[in-house]
Design a protein around this motif. Structure first.
Motif, PDB file in Angstrom:
ATOM      1  N   GLU A 137       0.926  -1.234  -0.005  1.00 46.29           N
ATOM      2  CA  GLU A 137       0.054  -0.198  -0.011  1.00 46.29           C
ATOM      3  C   GLU A 137       0.927   1.192  -0.027  1.00 46.29           C
ATOM      4  O   GLU A 137       0.169   2.281  -0.487  1.00 46.29           O
ATOM      5  CB  GLU A 137      -0.752   0.087   1.163  1.00 46.29           C
ATOM      6  CG  GLU A 137      -1.920  -1.018   1.160  1.00 46.29           C
ATOM      7  CD  GLU A 137      -2.814  -1.132  -0.179  1.00 46.29           C
ATOM      8  OE1 GLU A 137      -3.065   0.051  -0.168  1.00 46.29           O
ATOM      9  OE2 GLU A 137      -3.451  -2.072  -0.613  1.00 46.29           O
ATOM     10  N   GLU A 138       2.143   1.212   0.563  1.00 49.31           N
ATOM     11  CA  GLU A 138       3.003   2.135   0.237  1.00 49.31           C
ATOM     12  C   GLU A 138       3.220   2.773  -0.804  1.00 49.31           C
ATOM     13  O   GLU A 138       3.584   4.046  -1.327  1.00 49.31           O
ATOM     14  CB  GLU A 138       4.208   1.915   0.915  1.00 49.31           C
ATOM     15  CG  GLU A 138       4.329   1.693   2.474  1.00 49.31           C
ATOM     16  CD  GLU A 138       5.655   1.638   3.213  1.00 49.31           C
ATOM     17  OE1 GLU A 138       5.729   2.152   4.290  1.00 49.31           O
ATOM     18  OE2 GLU A 138       6.450   0.816   2.510  1.00 49.31           O
ATOM     19  N   VAL A 139       2.974   2.051  -1.986  1.00 43.86           N
ATOM     20  CA  VAL A 139       3.332   2.365  -3.447  1.00 43.86           C
ATOM     21  C   VAL A 139       2.256   3.106  -4.127  1.00 43.86           C
ATOM     22  O   VAL A 139       2.343   4.052  -5.046  1.00 43.86           O
ATOM     23  CB  VAL A 139       3.675   1.261  -4.377  1.00 43.86           C
ATOM     24  CG1 VAL A 139       4.012   1.532  -5.641  1.00 43.86           C
ATOM     25  CG2 VAL A 139       4.542   0.318  -3.607  1.00 43.86           C
ATOM     26  N   GLY A 140       1.082   3.094  -3.207  1.00 48.53           N
ATOM     27  CA  GLY A 140      -0.232   3.647  -3.863  1.00 48.53           C
ATOM     28  C   GLY A 140      -0.013   5.150  -4.127  1.00 48.53           C
ATOM     29  O   GLY A 140      -0.331   5.554  -5.238  1.00 48.53           O
ATOM     30  N   PRO A 141       0.224   6.032  -3.182  1.00 47.29           N
ATOM     31  CA  PRO A 141       0.459   7.511  -3.484  1.00 47.29           C
ATOM     32  C   PRO A 141       1.651   7.706  -4.544  1.00 47.29           C
ATOM     33  O   PRO A 141       1.331   8.698  -5.549  1.00 47.29           O
ATOM     34  CB  PRO A 141       1.020   8.111  -2.047  1.00 47.29           C
ATOM     35  CG  PRO A 141       0.524   6.952  -1.088  1.00 47.29           C
ATOM     36  CD  PRO A 141       0.547   5.650  -1.715  1.00 47.29           C
ATOM     37  N   LEU A 142       2.595   7.101  -4.761  1.00 51.49           N
ATOM     38  CA  LEU A 142       3.532   7.059  -5.607  1.00 51.49           C
ATOM     39  C   LEU A 142       2.957   6.759  -7.063  1.00 51.49           C
ATOM     40  O   LEU A 142       3.156   7.383  -8.200  1.00 51.49           O
ATOM     41  CB  LEU A 142       4.688   6.146  -5.498  1.00 51.49           C
ATOM     42  CG  LEU A 142       5.598   6.240  -4.313  1.00 51.49           C
ATOM     43  CD1 LEU A 142       6.621   5.309  -4.282  1.00 51.49           C
ATOM     44  CD2 LEU A 142       5.846   7.792  -4.010  1.00 51.49           C
ATOM     45  N   LEU A 143       2.087   5.599  -7.420  1.00 51.31           N
ATOM     46  CA  LEU A 143       1.383   5.453  -8.374  1.00 51.31           C
ATOM     47  C   LEU A 143       0.554   6.609  -8.668  1.00 51.31           C
ATOM     48  O   LEU A 143       0.225   6.808  -9.806  1.00 51.31           O
ATOM     49  CB  LEU A 143       0.816   3.884  -8.468  1.00 51.31           C
ATOM     50  CG  LEU A 143       1.640   2.634  -7.968  1.00 51.31           C
ATOM     51  CD1 LEU A 143       0.785   1.510  -8.102  1.00 51.31           C
ATOM     52  CD2 LEU A 143       2.380   2.730  -9.446  1.00 51.31           C
ATOM     53  N   GLU A 144      -0.114   6.956  -7.736  1.00 52.56           N
ATOM     54  CA  GLU A 144      -1.341   8.139  -7.997  1.00 52.56           C
ATOM     55  C   GLU A 144      -0.868   9.074  -8.680  1.00 52.56           C
ATOM     56  O   GLU A 144      -1.209   9.821  -9.541  1.00 52.56           O
ATOM     57  CB  GLU A 144      -1.975   8.042  -6.821  1.00 52.56           C
ATOM     58  CG  GLU A 144      -3.131   9.185  -6.888  1.00 52.56           C
ATOM     59  CD  GLU A 144      -4.002   9.455  -5.795  1.00 52.56           C
ATOM     60  OE1 GLU A 144      -4.918  10.176  -5.548  1.00 52.56           O
ATOM     61  OE2 GLU A 144      -3.636   8.746  -4.747  1.00 52.56           O
ATOM     62  N   ARG A 145       0.546   9.639  -7.995  1.00 53.83           N
ATOM     63  CA  ARG A 145       1.245  10.796  -8.490  1.00 53.83           C
ATOM     64  C   ARG A 145       1.611  10.709  -9.952  1.00 53.83           C
ATOM     65  O   ARG A 145       1.417  11.409 -10.740  1.00 53.83           O
ATOM     66  CB  ARG A 145       2.118  11.096  -7.514  1.00 53.83           C
ATOM     67  CG  ARG A 145       2.997  12.603  -7.996  1.00 53.83           C
ATOM     68  CD  ARG A 145       4.228  12.824  -7.262  1.00 53.83           C
ATOM     69  NE  ARG A 145       3.809  12.634  -5.731  1.00 53.83           N
ATOM     70  CZ  ARG A 145       4.391  11.925  -5.032  1.00 53.83           C
ATOM     71  NH1 ARG A 145       5.279  10.969  -5.437  1.00 53.83           N
ATOM     72  NH2 ARG A 145       4.184  11.734  -3.717  1.00 53.83           N
ATOM     73  N   ALA A 146       2.319   9.558 -10.331  1.00 52.42           N
ATOM     74  CA  ALA A 146       2.829   9.082 -11.469  1.00 52.42           C
ATOM     75  C   ALA A 146       1.839   9.163 -12.681  1.00 52.42           C
ATOM     76  O   ALA A 146       1.913   9.780 -13.792  1.00 52.42           O
ATOM     77  CB  ALA A 146       3.596   8.198 -11.562  1.00 52.42           C
TER      78      ALA A 146
END
Length: 220
Positions: free
Chosen positions: A187-196
């Motif tokens: 789940e930590e990757v979620g914000p990074l994916l959302e931004r990219a």
């Protein structure tokens, strides 16, 4: 990638020390052998010299180890490629390791199946990387990774991991402090994916309205 629909995704990023980590493409078992060797060398450097091992030295050591296997008929070459990234006394570095034992320092790189599409993205945006901050570089990395996917696949929190290591902003004329290697997974990757991918979606919508691609992102 997962080997089949019924299997889970294989972890491709390994933390070696506080100042470096690696990603792999190929046989995970061979990657574990090499990563354990690298961990021992990193620990030995701290115990003997009281400092983290330089990246060029540790990459050279695994290159020598792999090349030795190609000279002896009783051993097989390692079936894995690695990208080794980290920070030492001379700054940030990224090295590519090939199964033949060849190593080379890179500015940006992609390895593994369908990596050519990711390499093309990196080459197309290479000039912009020098002026990017950490978040922008992570975004570029995820966009390059997305280019390598099949058309019916998407980046998700299940199939994506991100490893980050670097220097903090030390201000004008000052060297930043080392920020330890950190692995973003689940789940930590979620914000990074959302931004990219959110930025990518916005760009696509703008182009659909007739705007030129160059008007969507300022890379200066």
């Amino acid at each position: 990638r997962n080997a089949e629909d019924l299997s889970s995704y294989q972890k491709k990023i390994i933390n070696i020390d506080t100042h470096l980590g690696l990603s792999l493409a190929g046989l995970a078992s061979d990657a574990r052998v090499l990563s354990n060797f690298m961990k021992r060398q990193a620990l030995a450097s701290k115990m003997t010299y009281g400092r983290p091992i330089p990246l060029e030295r540790i990459v050279s050591q695994i290159g020598d180890r792999a090349q030795t296997n190609t000279q002896n008929y009783s051993n097989r070459p390692y079936g894995v490629g690695l990208l080794v990234g980290g920070v030492d006394g001379t700054g940030p570095h990224l090295f590519e390791f090939q199964p033949s034992g060849m190593t080379q320092e890179m500015v940006a790189c992609a390895i593994g199946a369908r990596s050519q599409m990711a390499r093309t993205y990196l080459e197309r945006n290479l000039d912009a990387f020098a002026g990017c901050g950490r978040e922008e570089l992570v975004t570029h990395g995820l966009k390059a990774l997305k280019e390598s996917l099949n058309q019916d696949k998407e980046l998700t929190v299940e199939n994506t991991s991100v490893g980050v290591v670097g220097l903090s902003d030390g201000g004008e004329g000052k060297k930043g402090k080392l920020e330890a290697f950190r692995l973003y997974d689940g789940e930590e990757v979620g914000p990074l994916l959302e931004r990219a991918l959110g930025a990518e979606a916005g760009k696509t919508e703008g182009e659909a309205e007739g705007e030129a691609p160059g008007e969507q992102m300022d890379t200066s």
